[in-house]
Design an enzyme around this catalytic site. Structure first.
Site, PDB file in Angstrom:
ATOM      1  N   HIS A 104       1.331   2.208 -10.073  1.00 47.62           N
ATOM      2  CA  HIS A 104       0.315   2.556  -9.083  1.00 47.62           C
ATOM      3  C   HIS A 104      -1.011   1.947  -9.521  1.00 47.62           C
ATOM      4  CE1 HIS A 104       2.449   6.207  -7.309  1.00 47.62           C
ATOM      5  NE2 HIS A 104       3.117   6.063  -8.442  1.00 47.62           N
ATOM      6  N   HIS A 120       7.675   1.058 -10.892  1.00 38.78           N
ATOM      7  CA  HIS A 120       6.474   0.679 -10.144  1.00 38.78           C
ATOM      8  C   HIS A 120       5.238   1.088 -10.917  1.00 38.78           C
ATOM      9  CE1 HIS A 120       7.768   4.707  -8.861  1.00 38.78           C
ATOM     10  NE2 HIS A 120       6.491   5.009  -8.755  1.00 38.78           N
ATOM     11  N   ARG A 141       0.835  -1.211   0.000  1.00 40.57           N
ATOM     12  CA  ARG A 141       0.000   0.000   0.000  1.00 40.57           C
ATOM     13  C   ARG A 141       0.867   1.257   0.000  1.00 40.57           C
ATOM     14  NH1 ARG A 141      -4.801  -2.035   0.084  1.00 40.57           N
ATOM     15  NH2 ARG A 141      -5.045  -4.055   1.116  1.00 40.57           N
ATOM     16  N   ASP A 142       0.448   2.233  -0.808  1.00 38.10           N
ATOM     17  CA  ASP A 142       1.158   3.507  -0.848  1.00 38.10           C
ATOM     18  C   ASP A 142       1.011   4.196   0.512  1.00 38.10           C
ATOM     19  OD1 ASP A 142       2.100   5.534  -3.420  1.00 38.10           O
ATOM     20  OD2 ASP A 142       1.721   6.452  -1.460  1.00 38.10           O
ATOM     21  N   ILE A 143       2.105   4.774   0.999  1.00 40.83           N
ATOM     22  CA  ILE A 143       2.115   5.405   2.319  1.00 40.83           C
ATOM     23  C   ILE A 143       1.283   6.689   2.333  1.00 40.83           C
ATOM     24  CG2 ILE A 143       4.158   6.912   2.105  1.00 40.83           C
ATOM     25  CD1 ILE A 143       5.134   5.606   4.766  1.00 40.83           C
ATOM     26  N   GLU A 180       9.057   9.940  -8.623  1.00 39.42           N
ATOM     27  CA  GLU A 180       9.847  10.312  -7.439  1.00 39.42           C
ATOM     28  C   GLU A 180      10.792   9.199  -7.018  1.00 39.42           C
ATOM     29  OE1 GLU A 180       7.183  11.460  -4.304  1.00 39.42           O
ATOM     30  OE2 GLU A 180       6.172  12.922  -5.592  1.00 39.42           O
TER      31      GLU A 180
HETATM   32  P1  5GP Z   1       6.161   8.068  -8.042  1.00 40.86           P
HETATM   33  O1  5GP Z   1       5.939   9.556  -7.952  1.00 40.86           O
HETATM   34  O2  5GP Z   1       7.621   7.729  -8.029  1.00 40.86           O
HETATM   35  O3  5GP Z   1       5.407   7.438  -9.174  1.00 40.86           O
HETATM   36  O4  5GP Z   1       5.471   7.456  -6.752  1.00 40.86           O
HETATM   37  C1  5GP Z   1       6.154   7.077  -5.617  1.00 40.86           C
HETATM   38  C2  5GP Z   1       5.121   6.704  -4.581  1.00 40.86           C
HETATM   39  O5  5GP Z   1       5.784   6.077  -3.505  1.00 40.86           O
HETATM   40  C3  5GP Z   1       4.347   7.899  -3.983  1.00 40.86           C
HETATM   41  O6  5GP Z   1       2.956   7.734  -4.241  1.00 40.86           O
HETATM   42  C4  5GP Z   1       4.668   7.837  -2.503  1.00 40.86           C
HETATM   43  O7  5GP Z   1       3.574   8.144  -1.676  1.00 40.86           O
HETATM   44  C5  5GP Z   1       5.130   6.399  -2.313  1.00 40.86           C
HETATM   45  N1  5GP Z   1       6.097   6.215  -1.238  1.00 40.86           N
HETATM   46  C6  5GP Z   1       7.196   6.963  -0.997  1.00 40.86           C
HETATM   47  N2  5GP Z   1       7.862   6.490   0.074  1.00 40.86           N
HETATM   48  C7  5GP Z   1       7.157   5.410   0.501  1.00 40.86           C
HETATM   49  C8  5GP Z   1       7.349   4.488   1.576  1.00 40.86           C
HETATM   50  O8  5GP Z   1       8.301   4.562   2.356  1.00 40.86           O
HETATM   51  N3  5GP Z   1       6.429   3.494   1.705  1.00 40.86           N
HETATM   52  C9  5GP Z   1       5.358   3.386   0.871  1.00 40.86           C
HETATM   53  N4  5GP Z   1       4.523   2.368   1.106  1.00 40.86           N
HETATM   54  N5  5GP Z   1       5.150   4.233  -0.153  1.00 40.86           N
HETATM   55  C10 5GP Z   1       6.044   5.232  -0.333  1.00 40.86           C
END
Ligand code: 5GP
Length: 123
Positions: free
Chosen positions: A108, A106, A34-36, A101
């Site tokens: 979503h 990954h 799960r996303d944090i 980020e």
């Molecule tokens: P991006 O912007 O790279 O597509 O998404 C990265 C996602 O990772 C973000 O939605 C963010 O909330 C999630 N995320 C960042 N750090 C952590 C973490 O430590 N644990 C979890 N479960 N999600 C994380």
């Protein structure tokens, strides 16, 4: 890009179990958790265990077994989380313009409510 993978990224640390996650699925090639900072009632991240920076790197370098396992896991998690019937969104943010980020590939999975249009029209 091959060779530029950063082993200290947060998902690499989750895979090494240095930091915890709320796991929803795992197999030999894939982890889903799960996303944090959830942006929808269901917000799950599906990642390969292998060191790939983004969807382009994954598609170029991953084995057929890894690619098959990954996309089968995406579908399985969506179904098991009850997202398939009502619909959901699968997003792979990629690179700077994509707003990525975390530099570990990954997808979503977002769902559990009507998500509206994919993007707002830029000026
Ligand atoms: P991006 O912007 O790279 O597509 O998404 C990265 C996602 O990772 C973000 O939605 C963010 O909330 C999630 N995320 C960042 N750090 C952590 C973490 O430590 N644990 C979890 N479960 N999600 C994380």
């Amino acid at each position: 890009m091959p060779g530029s993978y950063d082993n200290s990224n947060i998902f690499a640390r989750i895979l090494r179990e240095e930091i915890p996650c709320s796991k929803v699925y795992e197999d030999a090639h894939v982890l889903a958790f799960r996303d944090i900072r959830p942006l929808a009632p269901a917000h799950i991240l599906v990642i390969p265990r292998g060191a790939y920076t983004d969807v382009v790197d994954f598609s170029a370098r991953a084995s057929a077994a890894e690619i098959e396992a990954f996309w089968r896991a995406v579908a399985k998690v969506a179904k098991e989380e009850g997202l398939s019937e009502g619909g959901f969104r699968a997003i792979a943010n990629t690179g700077l313009n994509g707003g990525q980020e975390v530099p570990h590939f990954h997808v979503h999975l977002l769902g559990g409510r009507a998500l509206g249009p994919m993007l707002t029209r830029a000026a």
